[in-house]
Design a protein around this motif. Structure first.
Motif, PDB file in Angstrom:
ATOM      1  N   ASN A  39      35.975  22.192  42.738  1.00 24.42           N
ATOM      2  CA  ASN A  39      37.262  22.149  42.036  1.00 24.42           C
ATOM      3  C   ASN A  39      38.441  22.088  42.999  1.00 24.42           C
ATOM      4  OD1 ASN A  39      36.032  22.203  39.586  1.00 24.42           O
ATOM      5  ND2 ASN A  39      36.156  24.432  39.361  1.00 24.42           N
ATOM      6  N   GLN A  40      38.311  22.675  44.176  1.00 30.69           N
ATOM      7  CA  GLN A  40      39.410  22.679  45.137  1.00 30.69           C
ATOM      8  C   GLN A  40      39.747  21.287  45.644  1.00 30.69           C
ATOM      9  OE1 GLN A  40      41.361  25.151  45.869  1.00 30.69           O
ATOM     10  NE2 GLN A  40      40.243  26.611  44.611  1.00 30.69           N
ATOM     11  N   ALA A  41      38.796  20.368  45.559  1.00 25.56           N
ATOM     12  CA  ALA A  41      39.029  19.015  46.068  1.00 25.56           C
ATOM     13  C   ALA A  41      40.080  18.273  45.248  1.00 25.56           C
ATOM     14  CB  ALA A  41      37.724  18.228  46.066  1.00 25.56           C
ATOM     15  N   PHE A  42      40.230  18.627  43.998  1.00 27.92           N
ATOM     16  CA  PHE A  42      41.173  17.927  43.137  1.00 27.92           C
ATOM     17  C   PHE A  42      42.575  18.522  43.178  1.00 27.92           C
ATOM     18  CE2 PHE A  42      38.328  14.991  41.469  1.00 27.92           C
ATOM     19  CZ  PHE A  42      37.098  15.615  41.283  1.00 27.92           C
ATOM     20  N   TYR A  43      42.718  19.714  43.663  1.00 27.95           N
ATOM     21  CA  TYR A  43      44.024  20.366  43.705  1.00 27.95           C
ATOM     22  C   TYR A  43      44.516  20.379  45.141  1.00 27.95           C
ATOM     23  CZ  TYR A  43      42.485  21.867  39.154  1.00 27.95           C
ATOM     24  OH  TYR A  43      42.022  21.874  37.881  1.00 27.95           O
ATOM     25  N   ALA A  44      45.631  19.729  45.357  1.00 29.49           N
ATOM     26  CA  ALA A  44      46.169  19.635  46.712  1.00 29.49           C
ATOM     27  C   ALA A  44      46.833  20.949  47.087  1.00 29.49           C
ATOM     28  CB  ALA A  44      47.175  18.496  46.796  1.00 29.49           C
ATOM     29  N   GLY A  45      46.098  21.812  47.727  1.00 28.18           N
ATOM     30  CA  GLY A  45      46.642  23.062  48.230  1.00 28.18           C
ATOM     31  C   GLY A  45      46.958  24.055  47.130  1.00 28.18           C
ATOM     32  N   SER A  46      46.190  25.111  47.059  1.00 25.11           N
ATOM     33  CA  SER A  46      46.445  26.134  46.067  1.00 25.11           C
ATOM     34  C   SER A  46      47.394  27.199  46.607  1.00 25.11           C
ATOM     35  CB  SER A  46      45.126  26.769  45.623  1.00 25.11           C
ATOM     36  OG  SER A  46      44.501  27.388  46.735  1.00 25.11           O
ATOM     37  N   GLU A  47      47.943  26.973  47.784  1.00 25.13           N
ATOM     38  CA  GLU A  47      48.878  27.927  48.364  1.00 25.13           C
ATOM     39  C   GLU A  47      50.262  27.736  47.764  1.00 25.13           C
ATOM     40  OE1 GLU A  47      48.714  27.510  52.578  1.00 25.13           O
ATOM     41  OE2 GLU A  47      47.033  28.884  52.726  1.00 25.13           O
ATOM     42  N   LYS A  48      50.996  28.836  47.693  1.00 31.76           N
ATOM     43  CA  LYS A  48      52.358  28.786  47.205  1.00 31.76           C
ATOM     44  C   LYS A  48      53.212  29.728  48.029  1.00 31.76           C
ATOM     45  CE  LYS A  48      51.321  32.213  43.686  1.00 31.76           C
ATOM     46  NZ  LYS A  48      51.307  32.530  42.263  1.00 31.76           N
ATOM     47  N   ASP A  49      54.500  29.508  48.005  1.00 33.22           N
ATOM     48  CA  ASP A  49      55.447  30.367  48.701  1.00 33.22           C
ATOM     49  C   ASP A  49      55.989  31.388  47.713  1.00 33.22           C
ATOM     50  OD1 ASP A  49      56.853  27.743  50.743  1.00 33.22           O
ATOM     51  OD2 ASP A  49      55.215  29.109  51.155  1.00 33.22           O
ATOM     52  N   ILE A  50      56.013  32.655  48.149  1.00 34.00           N
ATOM     53  CA  ILE A  50      56.618  33.696  47.334  1.00 34.00           C
ATOM     54  C   ILE A  50      57.599  34.486  48.178  1.00 34.00           C
ATOM     55  CG2 ILE A  50      54.614  33.927  45.817  1.00 34.00           C
ATOM     56  CD1 ILE A  50      54.012  36.567  47.310  1.00 34.00           C
ATOM     57  N   LEU A  51      58.521  35.138  47.519  1.00 31.86           N
ATOM     58  CA  LEU A  51      59.442  36.061  48.170  1.00 31.86           C
ATOM     59  C   LEU A  51      58.992  37.463  47.786  1.00 31.86           C
ATOM     60  CD1 LEU A  51      62.019  36.223  49.877  1.00 31.86           C
ATOM     61  CD2 LEU A  51      63.283  36.373  47.752  1.00 31.86           C
ATOM     62  N   LEU A  52      58.636  38.261  48.771  1.00 24.79           N
ATOM     63  CA  LEU A  52      58.125  39.601  48.548  1.00 24.79           C
ATOM     64  C   LEU A  52      59.156  40.605  49.037  1.00 24.79           C
ATOM     65  CD1 LEU A  52      55.640  41.500  47.881  1.00 24.79           C
ATOM     66  CD2 LEU A  52      55.126  41.341  50.312  1.00 24.79           C
ATOM     67  N   GLU A  53      59.537  41.531  48.173  1.00 25.39           N
ATOM     68  CA  GLU A  53      60.444  42.611  48.564  1.00 25.39           C
ATOM     69  C   GLU A  53      59.655  43.908  48.531  1.00 25.39           C
ATOM     70  OE1 GLU A  53      64.708  44.651  47.439  1.00 25.39           O
ATOM     71  OE2 GLU A  53      64.111  42.778  46.483  1.00 25.39           O
ATOM     72  N   VAL A  54      59.671  44.637  49.647  1.00 27.56           N
ATOM     73  CA  VAL A  54      58.903  45.866  49.781  1.00 27.56           C
ATOM     74  C   VAL A  54      59.859  47.000  50.138  1.00 27.56           C
ATOM     75  CG1 VAL A  54      57.059  47.034  51.057  1.00 27.56           C
ATOM     76  CG2 VAL A  54      56.883  44.599  50.604  1.00 27.56           C
ATOM     77  N   ASP A  55      59.745  48.108  49.406  1.00 26.84           N
ATOM     78  CA  ASP A  55      60.497  49.322  49.718  1.00 26.84           C
ATOM     79  C   ASP A  55      59.609  50.222  50.555  1.00 26.84           C
ATOM     80  OD1 ASP A  55      62.794  48.582  48.328  1.00 26.84           O
ATOM     81  OD2 ASP A  55      61.995  49.339  46.433  1.00 26.84           O
ATOM     82  N   LEU A  56      60.011  50.466  51.789  1.00 23.00           N
ATOM     83  CA  LEU A  56      59.236  51.324  52.687  1.00 23.00           C
ATOM     84  C   LEU A  56      59.552  52.782  52.377  1.00 23.00           C
ATOM     85  CD1 LEU A  56      59.651  49.346  56.010  1.00 23.00           C
ATOM     86  CD2 LEU A  56      57.670  49.416  54.522  1.00 23.00           C
ATOM     87  N   ASN A  57      58.514  53.607  52.326  1.00 22.39           N
ATOM     88  CA  ASN A  57      58.671  55.001  51.932  1.00 22.39           C
ATOM     89  C   ASN A  57      58.329  55.993  53.034  1.00 22.39           C
ATOM     90  OD1 ASN A  57      55.945  54.647  52.009  1.00 22.39           O
ATOM     91  ND2 ASN A  57      55.596  54.957  49.826  1.00 22.39           N
ATOM     92  N   GLY A  58      58.179  55.535  54.249  1.00 26.26           N
ATOM     93  CA  GLY A  58      57.857  56.419  55.360  1.00 26.26           C
ATOM     94  C   GLY A  58      56.375  56.610  55.588  1.00 26.26           C
ATOM     95  N   LYS A  59      55.521  56.022  54.757  1.00 24.50           N
ATOM     96  CA  LYS A  59      54.075  56.190  54.902  1.00 24.50           C
ATOM     97  C   LYS A  59      53.453  55.195  55.865  1.00 24.50           C
ATOM     98  CE  LYS A  59      53.418  58.133  50.336  1.00 24.50           C
ATOM     99  NZ  LYS A  59      53.016  59.486  50.585  1.00 24.50           N
ATOM    100  N   ILE A  60      54.155  54.097  56.156  1.00 25.52           N
ATOM    101  CA  ILE A  60      53.630  53.091  57.075  1.00 25.52           C
ATOM    102  C   ILE A  60      54.783  52.532  57.891  1.00 25.52           C
ATOM    103  CG2 ILE A  60      53.822  51.207  55.418  1.00 25.52           C
ATOM    104  CD1 ILE A  60      51.202  50.090  56.621  1.00 25.52           C
TER     105      ILE A  60
END
Length: 102
Positions: free
Chosen positions: A9-30
């Protein structure tokens, strides 16, 4: 001439990757650098830092960051589970790319 494999099935779909914007709130654990290291090296996700508003208090990182990520469904699932493991609040927005007229 090479034809795509019709059983894959992957052969028919040109790239299943997409761009996203991720916002992360850091809480001091990492730490911020550990988060970026894990995203790139362990999860294999390419990122760009869009915005970072961080504070370092006694070796802990607080604040929020915005990252532009190139992900597929599998890597997005791994990223979600990683962020849930450290109880990092996050939100994701799909980026729609506009093509300019030539």
């Amino acid at each position: 001439m090479i034809y795509p494999n019709e059983n894959n099935n992957q052969a028919f779909y040109a790239g299943s990757e997409k761009d996203i914007l991720l916002e992360v709130d850091l809480n001091g654990k990492i730490r911020f650098d550990i988060l970026l290291y894990t995203i790139y090296n362990q999860l294999g996700i390419i990122y760009k830092i869009v915005n970072a508003d961080l504070e370092y208090i006694n070796g802990n990182n607080f604040g929020n960051i915005q990252l532009q990520l190139r992900v597929n469904d599998a890597s997005l699932d791994h990223l979600d589970s990683y962020l849930k493991k450290y109880k990092l609040v996050n939100s994701k927005i799909d980026i729609i790319q506009k093509k300019e007229a030539s």
